[in-house]
Design a protein around this motif. Structure first.
Motif, PDB file in Angstrom:
ATOM      1  N   GLU A 268       0.847  -1.203   0.000  1.00 23.13           N
ATOM      2  CA  GLU A 268       0.000   0.000   0.000  1.00 23.13           C
ATOM      3  C   GLU A 268       0.882   1.251   0.000  1.00 23.13           C
ATOM      4  OE1 GLU A 268      -3.750   1.872   2.501  1.00 23.13           O
ATOM      5  OE2 GLU A 268      -2.324   0.601   3.571  1.00 23.13           O
ATOM      6  N   TYR A 269       1.877   1.277   0.875  1.00 19.44           N
ATOM      7  CA  TYR A 269       2.800   2.410   0.950  1.00 19.44           C
ATOM      8  C   TYR A 269       3.544   2.601  -0.374  1.00 19.44           C
ATOM      9  CZ  TYR A 269       6.828   5.237   2.246  1.00 19.44           C
ATOM     10  OH  TYR A 269       7.792   6.206   2.277  1.00 19.44           O
ATOM     11  N   LEU A 270       4.082   1.509  -0.898  1.00 23.51           N
ATOM     12  CA  LEU A 270       4.851   1.541  -2.146  1.00 23.51           C
ATOM     13  C   LEU A 270       4.038   2.145  -3.292  1.00 23.51           C
ATOM     14  CD1 LEU A 270       7.407   0.577  -3.781  1.00 23.51           C
ATOM     15  CD2 LEU A 270       6.154  -1.548  -4.163  1.00 23.51           C
ATOM     16  N   PHE A 271       2.806   1.664  -3.479  1.00 20.96           N
ATOM     17  CA  PHE A 271       2.023   2.120  -4.630  1.00 20.96           C
ATOM     18  C   PHE A 271       1.409   3.500  -4.422  1.00 20.96           C
ATOM     19  CE2 PHE A 271       2.577  -2.265  -5.931  1.00 20.96           C
ATOM     20  CZ  PHE A 271       2.841  -2.092  -7.285  1.00 20.96           C
ATOM     21  N   LYS A 272       1.099   3.874  -3.183  1.00 22.23           N
ATOM     22  CA  LYS A 272       0.637   5.251  -2.932  1.00 22.23           C
ATOM     23  C   LYS A 272       1.758   6.231  -3.246  1.00 22.23           C
ATOM     24  CE  LYS A 272      -3.157   4.816   0.309  1.00 22.23           C
ATOM     25  NZ  LYS A 272      -3.638   4.958   1.697  1.00 22.23           N
ATOM     26  N   LYS A 273       2.976   5.865  -2.852  1.00 21.36           N
ATOM     27  CA  LYS A 273       4.149   6.702  -3.117  1.00 21.36           C
ATOM     28  C   LYS A 273       4.351   6.881  -4.631  1.00 21.36           C
ATOM     29  CE  LYS A 273       8.418   5.382  -2.475  1.00 21.36           C
ATOM     30  NZ  LYS A 273       9.557   4.700  -1.965  1.00 21.36           N
ATOM     31  N   GLU A 274       3.950   5.877  -5.411  1.00 25.28           N
ATOM     32  CA  GLU A 274       4.089   5.930  -6.876  1.00 25.28           C
ATOM     33  C   GLU A 274       2.899   6.629  -7.545  1.00 25.28           C
ATOM     34  OE1 GLU A 274       6.586   4.948  -8.929  1.00 25.28           O
ATOM     35  OE2 GLU A 274       7.832   4.364  -7.231  1.00 25.28           O
ATOM     36  N   GLY A 275       1.941   7.119  -6.741  1.00 25.26           N
ATOM     37  CA  GLY A 275       0.840   7.899  -7.294  1.00 25.26           C
ATOM     38  C   GLY A 275      -0.430   7.119  -7.606  1.00 25.26           C
ATOM     39  N   PHE A 276      -0.532   5.881  -7.162  1.00 27.44           N
ATOM     40  CA  PHE A 276      -1.732   5.085  -7.392  1.00 27.44           C
ATOM     41  C   PHE A 276      -2.771   5.360  -6.305  1.00 27.44           C
ATOM     42  CE2 PHE A 276       1.515   2.758  -9.623  1.00 27.44           C
ATOM     43  CZ  PHE A 276       0.872   2.165 -10.693  1.00 27.44           C
ATOM     44  N   LYS A 277      -4.045   5.204  -6.655  1.00 27.20           N
ATOM     45  CA  LYS A 277      -5.106   5.153  -5.640  1.00 27.20           C
ATOM     46  C   LYS A 277      -5.191   3.684  -5.225  1.00 27.20           C
ATOM     47  CE  LYS A 277      -9.885   5.979  -4.635  1.00 27.20           C
ATOM     48  NZ  LYS A 277     -10.443   7.104  -4.027  1.00 27.20           N
ATOM     49  N   VAL A 278      -4.988   3.407  -3.941  1.00 24.85           N
ATOM     50  CA  VAL A 278      -4.836   2.028  -3.475  1.00 24.85           C
ATOM     51  C   VAL A 278      -6.017   1.594  -2.612  1.00 24.85           C
ATOM     52  CG1 VAL A 278      -3.382   0.454  -2.143  1.00 24.85           C
ATOM     53  CG2 VAL A 278      -2.316   2.257  -3.509  1.00 24.85           C
ATOM     54  N   PHE A 279      -6.567   0.443  -2.942  1.00 22.05           N
ATOM     55  CA  PHE A 279      -7.563  -0.231  -2.114  1.00 22.05           C
ATOM     56  C   PHE A 279      -6.898  -1.494  -1.577  1.00 22.05           C
ATOM     57  CE2 PHE A 279      -9.814   2.015  -5.436  1.00 22.05           C
ATOM     58  CZ  PHE A 279     -10.845   2.659  -4.758  1.00 22.05           C
ATOM     59  N   ILE A 280      -7.282  -1.923  -0.374  1.00 21.56           N
ATOM     60  CA  ILE A 280      -6.748  -3.172   0.148  1.00 21.56           C
ATOM     61  C   ILE A 280      -7.880  -4.090   0.602  1.00 21.56           C
ATOM     62  CG2 ILE A 280      -4.502  -2.234   0.817  1.00 21.56           C
ATOM     63  CD1 ILE A 280      -5.489  -2.208   3.718  1.00 21.56           C
ATOM     64  N   ALA A 281      -7.633  -5.384   0.452  1.00 20.31           N
ATOM     65  CA  ALA A 281      -8.579  -6.407   0.907  1.00 20.31           C
ATOM     66  C   ALA A 281      -7.775  -7.513   1.577  1.00 20.31           C
ATOM     67  CB  ALA A 281      -9.369  -6.965  -0.276  1.00 20.31           C
ATOM     68  N   ARG A 282      -8.341  -8.063   2.660  1.00 18.25           N
ATOM     69  CA  ARG A 282      -7.643  -9.086   3.438  1.00 18.25           C
ATOM     70  C   ARG A 282      -8.041 -10.512   3.064  1.00 18.25           C
ATOM     71  NH1 ARG A 282      -8.664  -4.672   5.625  1.00 18.25           N
ATOM     72  NH2 ARG A 282      -7.116  -3.465   6.770  1.00 18.25           N
ATOM     73  N   ASP A 283      -9.036 -10.643   2.207  1.00 19.73           N
ATOM     74  CA  ASP A 283      -9.434 -11.967   1.721  1.00 19.73           C
ATOM     75  C   ASP A 283     -10.179 -11.802   0.399  1.00 19.73           C
ATOM     76  OD1 ASP A 283     -12.383 -11.711   2.196  1.00 19.73           O
ATOM     77  OD2 ASP A 283     -11.807 -11.732   4.308  1.00 19.73           O
ATOM     78  N   GLY A 284     -10.433 -12.927  -0.255  1.00 19.62           N
ATOM     79  CA  GLY A 284     -11.061 -12.888  -1.570  1.00 19.62           C
ATOM     80  C   GLY A 284     -12.473 -12.329  -1.563  1.00 19.62           C
ATOM     81  N   GLU A 285     -13.214 -12.596  -0.500  1.00 18.49           N
ATOM     82  CA  GLU A 285     -14.590 -12.099  -0.405  1.00 18.49           C
ATOM     83  C   GLU A 285     -14.612 -10.564  -0.363  1.00 18.49           C
ATOM     84  OE1 GLU A 285     -17.634 -14.479   1.984  1.00 18.49           O
ATOM     85  OE2 GLU A 285     -17.313 -12.700   3.231  1.00 18.49           O
ATOM     86  N   GLU A 286     -13.748 -10.002   0.464  1.00 25.86           N
ATOM     87  CA  GLU A 286     -13.633  -8.543   0.560  1.00 25.86           C
ATOM     88  C   GLU A 286     -13.197  -7.962  -0.794  1.00 25.86           C
ATOM     89  OE1 GLU A 286     -11.438  -5.242   3.467  1.00 25.86           O
ATOM     90  OE2 GLU A 286     -10.963  -7.354   3.729  1.00 25.86           O
ATOM     91  N   ALA A 287     -12.289  -8.654  -1.460  1.00 24.71           N
ATOM     92  CA  ALA A 287     -11.806  -8.207  -2.770  1.00 24.71           C
ATOM     93  C   ALA A 287     -12.941  -8.127  -3.794  1.00 24.71           C
ATOM     94  CB  ALA A 287     -10.716  -9.151  -3.278  1.00 24.71           C
ATOM     95  N   LEU A 288     -13.790  -9.139  -3.827  1.00 25.92           N
ATOM     96  CA  LEU A 288     -14.898  -9.159  -4.794  1.00 25.92           C
ATOM     97  C   LEU A 288     -15.833  -7.970  -4.588  1.00 25.92           C
ATOM     98  CD1 LEU A 288     -15.661 -12.995  -4.870  1.00 25.92           C
ATOM     99  CD2 LEU A 288     -14.499 -11.634  -6.628  1.00 25.92           C
ATOM    100  N   GLY A 289     -16.059  -7.601  -3.327  1.00 24.42           N
ATOM    101  CA  GLY A 289     -16.897  -6.433  -3.034  1.00 24.42           C
ATOM    102  C   GLY A 289     -16.280  -5.149  -3.556  1.00 24.42           C
TER     103      GLY A 289
END
Length: 118
Positions: free
Chosen positions: A18-39
């Motif tokens: 998350e830190y790495l990609f925010k620093k590179e200018g991306f809008k970052v979402f995170i999910a801790r499992d596949g179900e959360e990711a699908l949402g």
């Protein structure tokens, strides 16, 4: 600004990516499992998903299959410890755009993600 979803059940990996990609200018979402990711995918439709395979509830293979069935324009990068040839082939056959094994280099990962999106 590209939207990227990072899916992993390991908190340290989530935080560092998350830190790495925010620093590179991306809008970052995170999910801790596949179900959360699908949402998140159905609500925010990121351009790219960094996806672990071994996760609770819904594994990365199922998430990848859903993405490629329902959201063909989303790029999928597997980022996993599963390094056997059969795992790599399964991931690519499901439609993953890239399959990288842990450990990985941050600079290399960022370069590959940017190349996929451009």
């Amino acid at each position: 600004m590209y939207k990227i979803l990072i899916v992993d059940d390991e908190p340290n990996i989530l935080l560092s990516l998350e830190y790495l990609f925010k620093k590179e200018g991306f809008k970052v979402f995170i999910a801790r499992d596949g179900e959360e990711a699908l949402g998140i995918i159905s609500e925010d439709e990121p351009e790219l998903v960094l996806l672990d395979i071994m996760m609770p509830k819904v594994d990365g293979y199922e998430v990848c299959k859903h993405i490629k069935d329902q959201h063909k324009n989303i790029k999928v990068v597997f980022l996993t410890a599963k390094s056997k040839q059969q795992d790599v082939e399964k991931g690519l056959n499901l439609g993953a755009d890239l399959y990288l094994t842990k450990p990985f280099g941050n600079k290399d990962l960022v370069t590959r993600v940017k190349n996929l999106l451009n």
